[in-house]
Scaffold this motif. Structure first.
Motif, PDB file in Angstrom:
ATOM      1  N   ARG A 473       0.707  -1.161  -0.008  1.00 30.60           N
ATOM      2  CA  ARG A 473      -0.100  -0.056  -0.072  1.00 30.60           C
ATOM      3  C   ARG A 473       0.886   1.208  -0.003  1.00 30.60           C
ATOM      4  O   ARG A 473       0.498   2.319  -0.491  1.00 30.60           O
ATOM      5  CB  ARG A 473      -0.910   0.018   1.048  1.00 30.60           C
ATOM      6  CG  ARG A 473      -2.032  -0.973   0.923  1.00 30.60           C
ATOM      7  CD  ARG A 473      -3.210  -0.681   1.807  1.00 30.60           C
ATOM      8  NE  ARG A 473      -2.926  -1.248   3.321  1.00 30.60           N
ATOM      9  CZ  ARG A 473      -3.547  -0.831   4.345  1.00 30.60           C
ATOM     10  NH1 ARG A 473      -4.970  -0.247   4.293  1.00 30.60           N
ATOM     11  NH2 ARG A 473      -3.298  -1.390   5.635  1.00 30.60           N
ATOM     12  N   GLU A 474       1.927   1.442   0.691  1.00 34.21           N
ATOM     13  CA  GLU A 474       2.878   2.567   0.839  1.00 34.21           C
ATOM     14  C   GLU A 474       3.503   2.415  -0.668  1.00 34.21           C
ATOM     15  O   GLU A 474       3.485   3.716  -1.391  1.00 34.21           O
ATOM     16  CB  GLU A 474       3.997   2.151   1.824  1.00 34.21           C
ATOM     17  CG  GLU A 474       3.589   2.735   3.136  1.00 34.21           C
ATOM     18  CD  GLU A 474       2.438   1.475   3.604  1.00 34.21           C
ATOM     19  OE1 GLU A 474       1.468   1.560   4.124  1.00 34.21           O
ATOM     20  OE2 GLU A 474       2.930   0.115   3.653  1.00 34.21           O
ATOM     21  N   VAL A 477       1.512   4.431  -3.217  1.00 40.29           N
ATOM     22  CA  VAL A 477       1.538   5.781  -3.090  1.00 40.29           C
ATOM     23  C   VAL A 477       2.728   6.164  -4.054  1.00 40.29           C
ATOM     24  O   VAL A 477       2.763   7.241  -4.524  1.00 40.29           O
ATOM     25  CB  VAL A 477       1.273   6.302  -1.732  1.00 40.29           C
ATOM     26  CG1 VAL A 477       1.448   7.725  -1.722  1.00 40.29           C
ATOM     27  CG2 VAL A 477       0.039   5.855  -1.305  1.00 40.29           C
ATOM     28  N   ARG A 480       2.482   5.873  -7.778  1.00 39.03           N
ATOM     29  CA  ARG A 480       1.593   7.269  -8.205  1.00 39.03           C
ATOM     30  C   ARG A 480       2.174   8.381  -8.286  1.00 39.03           C
ATOM     31  O   ARG A 480       2.116   9.300  -9.160  1.00 39.03           O
ATOM     32  CB  ARG A 480       0.293   6.960  -7.494  1.00 39.03           C
ATOM     33  CG  ARG A 480      -0.696   8.132  -7.680  1.00 39.03           C
ATOM     34  CD  ARG A 480      -1.784   8.198  -7.037  1.00 39.03           C
ATOM     35  NE  ARG A 480      -2.726   6.843  -7.036  1.00 39.03           N
ATOM     36  CZ  ARG A 480      -2.772   6.057  -5.594  1.00 39.03           C
ATOM     37  NH1 ARG A 480      -2.278   6.591  -4.580  1.00 39.03           N
ATOM     38  NH2 ARG A 480      -3.537   4.972  -5.960  1.00 39.03           N
ATOM     39  N   GLN A 481       2.903   8.764  -7.275  1.00 40.35           N
ATOM     40  CA  GLN A 481       3.465   9.948  -7.180  1.00 40.35           C
ATOM     41  C   GLN A 481       4.398  10.189  -8.265  1.00 40.35           C
ATOM     42  O   GLN A 481       4.672  11.188  -8.620  1.00 40.35           O
ATOM     43  CB  GLN A 481       4.289  10.222  -5.491  1.00 40.35           C
ATOM     44  CG  GLN A 481       4.827  11.561  -5.360  1.00 40.35           C
ATOM     45  CD  GLN A 481       5.187  11.664  -3.849  1.00 40.35           C
ATOM     46  OE1 GLN A 481       4.948  10.891  -3.292  1.00 40.35           O
ATOM     47  NE2 GLN A 481       6.134  12.613  -3.682  1.00 40.35           N
ATOM     48  N   CYS A 512       0.115   4.147   4.905  1.00 43.99           N
ATOM     49  CA  CYS A 512      -0.618   4.497   3.878  1.00 43.99           C
ATOM     50  C   CYS A 512      -2.021   3.764   3.850  1.00 43.99           C
ATOM     51  O   CYS A 512      -1.952   2.633   3.910  1.00 43.99           O
ATOM     52  CB  CYS A 512      -0.210   4.819   2.676  1.00 43.99           C
ATOM     53  SG  CYS A 512       1.420   5.666   2.638  1.00 43.99           S
ATOM     54  N   ASP A 515      -4.404   5.193  -1.223  1.00 41.36           N
ATOM     55  CA  ASP A 515      -5.130   6.247  -2.260  1.00 41.36           C
ATOM     56  C   ASP A 515      -4.508   7.646  -2.119  1.00 41.36           C
ATOM     57  O   ASP A 515      -4.968   8.327  -2.766  1.00 41.36           O
ATOM     58  CB  ASP A 515      -6.570   5.982  -2.388  1.00 41.36           C
ATOM     59  CG  ASP A 515      -7.038   6.731  -0.815  1.00 41.36           C
ATOM     60  OD1 ASP A 515      -6.205   6.725   0.283  1.00 41.36           O
ATOM     61  OD2 ASP A 515      -8.300   6.745  -0.577  1.00 41.36           O
ATOM     62  N   GLU A 516      -3.480   7.827  -1.356  1.00 41.70           N
ATOM     63  CA  GLU A 516      -3.051   9.138  -1.240  1.00 41.70           C
ATOM     64  C   GLU A 516      -2.265   9.460  -2.529  1.00 41.70           C
ATOM     65  O   GLU A 516      -1.866   8.792  -2.959  1.00 41.70           O
ATOM     66  CB  GLU A 516      -2.032   9.109  -0.002  1.00 41.70           C
ATOM     67  CG  GLU A 516      -2.765   8.948   1.479  1.00 41.70           C
ATOM     68  CD  GLU A 516      -2.564   7.641   1.757  1.00 41.70           C
ATOM     69  OE1 GLU A 516      -2.870   7.264   3.037  1.00 41.70           O
ATOM     70  OE2 GLU A 516      -2.420   6.801   0.998  1.00 41.70           O
ATOM     71  N   LEU A 519       3.549  10.505  -0.725  1.00 48.47           N
ATOM     72  CA  LEU A 519       3.926   9.938   0.590  1.00 48.47           C
ATOM     73  C   LEU A 519       3.689  10.788   1.816  1.00 48.47           C
ATOM     74  O   LEU A 519       3.623  10.312   2.975  1.00 48.47           O
ATOM     75  CB  LEU A 519       5.482   9.448   0.518  1.00 48.47           C
ATOM     76  CG  LEU A 519       5.844   8.203   1.386  1.00 48.47           C
ATOM     77  CD1 LEU A 519       4.889   6.958   0.740  1.00 48.47           C
ATOM     78  CD2 LEU A 519       7.077   7.980   1.068  1.00 48.47           C
ATOM     79  N   CYS A 522       0.834  10.588   4.138  1.00 48.86           N
ATOM     80  CA  CYS A 522       0.605   9.269   4.973  1.00 48.86           C
ATOM     81  C   CYS A 522       0.938   9.556   6.391  1.00 48.86           C
ATOM     82  O   CYS A 522       1.589  10.487   6.599  1.00 48.86           O
ATOM     83  CB  CYS A 522       1.494   8.108   4.324  1.00 48.86           C
ATOM     84  SG  CYS A 522       0.818   7.577   2.602  1.00 48.86           S
TER      85      CYS A 522
END
Length: 772
Positions: A473-474, A477, A480-481, A512, A515-516, A519, A522
């Protein structure tokens, strides 16, 4: 009148043109025996005239794009349009055939064609007619390898545009689909930006207010604001990723004009307000010899209102709390995904028939983004489950909600989930990728995670993240970033990637939801605390452009549930695999029995990549008792919960060998457990765990009669990457009278509105296997 699909012979005008062209090339000696010569010559030369090889665009380093357009276009039929040399164009229907249609349908991801149309049945197109007199055998892998008059060589009009009707079945694994995207005329406007009005606003992200500037030659130019309207501002704000426009600050504007040189490129713009790009609006360009290009005016300024997720409060972004009736699912970037709408408290999808950029833009703005960059059809962001609520949506682009647009109700006969509509929205540029990087990986998609953090002396430096507790999950993010897609895995040790000189650990305890946007959004420790210090235990990621997505078929659980009193002498293997409750250890083996709540599970992979175990086959564990390999320790949690959320009984399922139990027509099984075969679930396929196999149960021997909630969670430890973890849980109302059991209202955890979920249960639900 010709029927659809019937081949048209070469038109008379083309034959005449070919004959005349050929005769002009010959000497007058031919005319002496014209009655014989013309016949012989035309017979030999005419086919070559009408069937020259199409020059391949690959020689020009250009990839062809295809789409279906027109009305009444569906996702699998419409006017054929080709993107070539930076422009969309059509195909003339002369000499068109079913073989041509088959080649084109395969290029657009369908298995074959069932027919074709002529005479612009789906309406006349615009722009170039790229191909004419196309002659395919049907086996070509691209239309460019068929014979034709050559690219752009046609004497047709758009009243002769050809269309195709493809079989409503997708090619397995086909990635590209029927994308409806905004094509910018780079000769008019290549790039557009907002130049901040003051130095103090230049560093603030996102930039919401500024001078509208267009790329011109080697620099940037401005637009004259004479006649500028809020509709023009709405279009600009939409392009910049903002849903609305607002009045500009004129005082800041004066500061800009006193210090900047102005070069007007455009002196007049007129937009309707529903355009997705400024290049679509009517405009007049400034002439180089004009003495006063913007008489009585100034550079155009816009001020945009950011959506809730991009608004800052005291320097931090706050998560929006809005009652949404539209949402996006399955996309890896913020502002993209499969469109889902809420009706009667149940989420469902939108059919892609007549789906276009205007309707997609309404969705984007409603969710707090800008206008749509792409409207996607053919379940490009994965297939949804449950109802399909809308079909043939026709928005003007001005509506506040998709529900305000005209649409048709759907029936199962005229739409399926392979036709789910998706969007990619314009989102504000946040420069989030500048504060994080990957180092040491073999490709740009993997590496140790390093973050940029402020130092005490006002400078910034790079540091690593503690790998303890670091999960997929981390990693989602981070990927995505950085704009690198989905997370394939999150790594807690990266000693084999230790290639940079960055050694300071600057972050630990990162948690996280997945869906953030960054980072920094989080949770994390206020002060660094890492049990495994050193760069070898720094966090790392592997990113991917696609991911699986598992969901449980809820109705099957409801239909197959029952209670079995099973003798202990038949449960030795189950006890060995820890599939019974703790009180079983105190039983008098092999006498007595255990009461089991049994049901079948059907687990679908609706994502865009195969679901594969994280562990390689060299580390799978052989279970002698059941004689199979476990590739995952825990694949599914089964929990029986009281109404207030307390767990009263549980069970679990190791991957009792992941395999393709069945697949839809046209998709081949890839995974089979027999003979130490590969394990996994292919995209579109499903794995069935029958009610009568070991451990497919919850031991309820010690459970008292009453009302409960049955919860099933797939991939509960997020061990394998998925595009969406929010649909991994399924819940049912459960009534047990001491002899029989009933399940009702079985549904995925994210398939109903929040209000409906609150009525369904009195607690928020568990997504792990720990008693709170």
């Amino acid at each position: 009148m010709e029927n659809e699909g019937q081949e048209k012979s070469p038109s008379r005008k083309k034959i005449a043109l070919c004959i005349l062209t050929g005769l002009e090339m010959k000497s007058s000696a031919w005319w002496q025996r014209w009655d014989v010569a013309v016949v012989i010559y035309v017979g030999m030369w005419l086919p070559a005239c009408l069937s020259q090889t199409t020059p391949s665009p690959q020689h020009q380093s250009e990839k062809l794009k295809f789409r279906l357009a027109g009305y009444p276009r569906k996702h699998n039929e419409g006017r054929v349009e080709i993107f070539y040399k930076g422009e969309w164009g059509t195909i003339c229907d002369d000499d068109f055939s079913l073989e041509n249609a088959r080649v084109l349908c395969r290029q657009m991801g369908f298995v074959t064609a069932t027919g074709w149309t002529h005479s612009a049945k789906y309406g006349p197109g615009t722009g170039k007619i790229w191909l004419d007199n196309v002659l395919c055998s049907g086996s070509e892998r691209s239309i460019e390898f068929c014979r034709s008059r050559g690219w752009g060589n046609s004497d047709c009009t758009h009243d002769e545009d050809a269309g195709v009707i493809c079989k409503d079945e997708r090619l397995p694994g086909f990635v590209d689909s029927n994308i409806i995207e905004m094509q910018v005329d780079e000769n008019r406007l290549e790039k557009i930006r907002l130049q901040p009005l003051a130095d103090r606003t230049a560093k603030r992200m996102p930039t919401t207010e500024g001078i509208v500037e267009v790329k011109y030659k080697e620099g940037w130019a401005q637009i004259c604001d004479v006649g500028w309207t809020p509709k023009n501002s709405r279009v600009i704000c939409g392009m910049m990723g903002f849903p609305h426009e607002r009045k500009s600050n004129k005082n800041l504007f004066r500061t800009y004009t006193n210090h900047q040189q102005v070069n007007y490129r455009i002196h007049s713009v007129s937009c309707m307000g529903n355009e997705v790009h400024l290049s679509v609006c009517s405009m007049e360009f400034s002439k180089a010899n004009a003495s006063i290009p913007c008489l009585g005016g100034k550079p155009a300024v816009v001020n945009c209102l950011p959506g809730p997720q991009f608004s800052q409060v005291h320097g931090k972004r706050k998560r929006p709390k809005i009652k949404a009736t539209v949402r996006l699912k399955g996309g890896w970037k913020v502002g993209e995904g499969r469109v889902e709408v809420l009706k009667n408290n149940e989420w469902g999808t939108v059919c892609d028939d007549r789906w276009n950029l205007q309707s997609a833009s309404v969705v984007c703005r409603e969710l707090g983004f800008g206008s749509a960059k792409e409207a996607l059809t053919g379940a490009r962001m994965g297939q949804g489950m449950g109802p399909i609520h809308m079909n043939e949506v026709l928005c003007s682009g001005q509506e506040k909600s998709l529900w305000n647009c005209p649409f048709k109700n759907i029936t199962s006969e005229n739409c399926q989930h392979m036709e789910d509509a998706s969007v990619k929205c314009n989102v504000p540029y946040m420069a989030l990728e500048k504060t994080i990087r990957l180092t040491g990986g073999r490709t740009q998609f993997e590496g140790r995670v390093e973050v940029l953090t402020p130092e005490g002396n006002g400078t910034e430096d790079w540091g690593v993240i503690c790998g303890v507790g670091w999960t997929t999950r981390e990693a989602m993010v981070v990927c995505r970033q950085l704009g690198l897609g989905y997370a394939n895995s999150g790594l807690q040790e990266t000693w084999y990637w230790d290639s940079s000189n960055v050694t300071d650990m600057v972050m630990s305890g990162v948690k996280c939801t997945g869906d953030e946007m960054a980072l920094s959004d989080c949770q994390r420790h206020k002060s660094i605390s890492c049990k495994k210090a050193g760069t070898r235990f720094a966090a790392g990621v592997i990113c991917s452009d696609s991911a699986s997505d598992l969901i449980l078929h809820a109705p099957l659980v409801e239909q197959t549930v029952y209670i079995e009193d099973r003798p202990l002498h038949m449960l030795y293997c189950a006890a060995e695999e820890d599939c019974l409750s703790k009180s079983a250890a105190k039983a008098t083996w092999p006498y007595g029995h255990r009461r089991l709540l049994r049901f079948s599970s059907q687990i679908h992979n609706i994502g865009r990549a195969d679901f594969r175990p994280k562990a390689g086959r060299h580390s799978w564990v052989w279970h002698e008792c059941h004689r199979h390999y476990h590739s995952m320790d825990i694949f599914t949690h089964y929990d029986l919960l009281s109404i207030n959320g307390t767990k009263v009984a549980d069970g679990h399922k190791a991957s009792f060998c992941l395999e393709d139990t069945d697949c839809p027509e046209g998709i081949s099984k890839r995974y089979e457990c027999a003979n130490f075969g590969e394990q996994g679930i292919t995209v579109g396929c499903w794995d069935v765990y029958r009610h009568d196999i070991d451990c497919q149960w919850i031991d309820i021997t010690d459970v008292k009669p009453g009302s409960y909630i049955l919860q099933v969670v797939i991939n509960p430890n997020f061990e394998v990457a998925e595009s969406d973890f929010t649909n991994n849980a399924m819940k049912c109302n459960c009534k047990y009278d001491g002899h029989r059991v009933w399940l009702h209202k079985c549904h995925l955890g994210d398939s109903f509105s929040e209000e409906a979920e609150k009525r369904f249960e009195k607690y928020p639900g568990q997504l792990n296997n720990q008693i709170s």
